[in-house]
Design a protein around this motif. Structure first.
Motif, short mmCIF file in Angstrom:
data_model
loop_
_atom_site.label_atom_id
_atom_site.label_comp_id
_atom_site.label_asym_id
_atom_site.label_seq_id
_atom_site.Cartn_x
_atom_site.Cartn_y
_atom_site.Cartn_z
N ASP A 116 50.22 33.43 41.96
CA ASP A 116 50.15 33.91 43.35
C ASP A 116 51.40 34.67 43.78
O ASP A 116 51.44 35.18 44.89
CB ASP A 116 49.96 32.71 44.29
CG ASP A 116 48.48 32.49 44.63
OD1 ASP A 116 47.72 33.48 44.60
OD2 ASP A 116 48.12 31.34 44.93
N CYS A 136 49.04 38.20 46.36
CA CYS A 136 47.79 38.93 46.08
C CYS A 136 47.27 39.73 47.28
O CYS A 136 46.82 40.87 47.11
CB CYS A 136 46.72 37.95 45.61
SG CYS A 136 47.17 37.18 44.04
N LEU A 283 44.65 38.63 41.99
CA LEU A 283 44.92 37.41 41.21
C LEU A 283 44.62 37.67 39.73
O LEU A 283 45.39 37.27 38.85
CB LEU A 283 44.06 36.26 41.75
CG LEU A 283 44.07 34.98 40.92
CD1 LEU A 283 45.45 34.34 40.98
CD2 LEU A 283 43.01 34.01 41.42
#
Ligand code: NDP
Length: 298
Positions: A116, A136, A283
Motif C-alpha cells: 500500500d 494506491c 495495488l
C-alpha cells in the motif's frame, strides 16, 4: 457538459499493461492480505483484491485472524510473511480493531513488501522522488489525469484533505509532476476561495457534496475521491441521485456536489465510477513492481 473522467478504461489499460510483465516472470508475483475480524465492508474490499489477483495471474493468500487477535500475534504473522521469498507484497486491510496498535502493525511490514506504500520509509522515498510502492488511490489519480491528458505541469492543484493515505501523498505526487500545490484541511480559512484558485481540484474529505459550484473555477478539472452512502430519499433527490436511490434504496455520493460540478468544471471524475476503479489496479501495479524487483527484473 464537462468531460467525464471514467476510471474503468484507465483501469483496463493499467491491467493490460501488467499482464505481459507478469507472464515474463519466473514465478507469479505473490500478495498476502491480512483481514482481521469480520467487518463486511473490509471483507468485500479484500474479496475484490483477491479477484483482481486471480484475473492477473498473481498468487494471493488471505490470512483471517479473528477480531480478538493481539498486536503481538499480528506482528508475528507479518514477520513470517516478511521472510517468505514467494510473497512480494503484504497488505493489512484497514481499519484494524481499536485494541490493535495499527501504526506498529503497518510499520512491521518490510518496506520492500509494502503493498500500500504506507510505510514511513516509502513515504520518505516519495518525498525524495525515489522509486518505491506508492499509496494506491493518489497514484491512481495521477494515472487518471495522464490518461485523459489533463496537463499537470505548471498548473495550480488544490488538494482538500491531508490524510496519510490520500491527501498528503496526493499533494506530493502532484508536486513531483510539477504542479504548484496547496493542501487544505478542516482548519483552512476560506476553503471556497482556495479551491477556486485550482486548475486541478482534488476533494478527499469524506463529507458528501461539500464542494459546491462556488468552490470551482470555470474550466477546472475536479477529482472526487470521497465516497459516502446516502440513505435519505430527499437528500438523494437534491443531489440528483433519485434514480440510484429508487433502484437500490441507497445512493453513493462524493465530496463534490454532482449537479453543481457539471455547471462549472471542464472535466470531473464521477462517484461512483471515477477514482474507485483505479485503487486496486494500482495495488496490482505495486505488487508487480515489487515482484520484478525481488526477481531482479528491471
Ligand atoms: P480522512 O477522514 O482520513 O481525512 C479527511 C480529511 O478531510 C482530513 O484531512 C480533514 O481535515 C479534511 N476535512 C474534513 N472536514 C473538512 C472540511 N469541512 N473542510 C476541509 N477539510 C476537511 O479521510 P481519507 O483521506 O481516508 O478519505 C477521504 C474520503 O475518500 C473518504 O470519503 C473515503 O471514503 C474516500 N476514499 C476513497 C477511496 C477510493 O478508492 N475511491 C480510497 C480512500 C478513501 P483535518 O486533517 O484537519 O481533520
Amino acid at each position: 457538459m464537462p468531460q467525464i473522467l471514467e476510471g474503468v478504461p484507465v483501469r483496463t489499460q493499467i491491467l493490460n499493461g501488467l499482464k505481459p510483465r507478469v507472464a515474463r516472470l519466473s514465478r507469479p508475483p505473490g500478495l498476502a492480505v491480512i483481514l482481521v475480524g469480520d467487518d463486511p465492508a473490509s471483507g468485500q474490499y479484500v474479496r475484490n483484491k483477491i479477484r483482481a489477483c486471480a484475473e492477473l495471474g498473481v498468487h494471493s493468500e488471505k490470512l483471517t485472524p479473528p477480531a480478538s487477535t493481539t498486536t503481538e500475534e499480528l506482528l508475528k504473522a507479518i514477520e513470517t510473511l516478511n521472510h517468505r521469498p514467494e510473497i512480494d507484497a503484504i497488505l493489512v486491510q484497514m481499519p484494524l480493531p481499536p485494541h490493535i496498535a495499527s501504526r506498529k502493525v503497518l510499520e512491521a511490514v518490510a518496506p520492500d513488501k509494502d503493498a500500500d506504500g504506507f510505510h514511513p520509509v516509502n513515504v520518505g522515498h516519495l518525498v525524495a522522488g525515489r522509486p518505491a510502492p506508492r499509496a494506491c488511490t493518489p497514484a491512481g489519480i495521477i494515472e487518471l489525469l495522464k490518461y485523459y491528458r489533463i496537463p499537470i505541469d505548471g498548473r495550480k492543484a488544490v488538494v482538500v484533505g491531508r490524510s496519510d493515505i490520500v491527501g498528503k501523498p496526493m499533494a506530493l505526487m502532484l508536486l513531483a509532476e510539477n504542479a504548484t500545490v496547496t493542501i487544505c484541511h478542516s482548519r483552512t480559512a476560506n476553503l471556497a476561495e482556495e479551491c477556486r484558485a485550482a486548475d486541478i481540484l482534488i476533494a478527499a474529505i469524506g463529507k458528501p457534496a461539500l464542494i459546491t459550484a462556488d468552490f470551482i473555477a470555470p474550466g477546472a478539472t475536479v477529482i472526487d475521491v470521497g465516497i459516502s452512502r446516502i440513505s435519505d430519499a430527499a437528500e438523494a433527490e437534491r443531489l440528483g441521485k433519485a434514480e440510484d436511490f429508487a433502484k437500490n434504496g441507497t445512493a453513493w455520493v462524493g465530496d463534490v456536489h454532482p449537479i453543481g460540478v457539471r455547471r462549472v468544471a471542464a472535466a470531473y471524475s464521477p462517484v461512483p465510477g471515477g477514482v474507485g476503479p483505479l485503487t486496486i489496479a494500482m495495488l496490482m501495479t505495486n505488487t508487480v513492481n515489487l515482484a520484478e524487483r525481488h526477481l531482479g527484473v528491471s
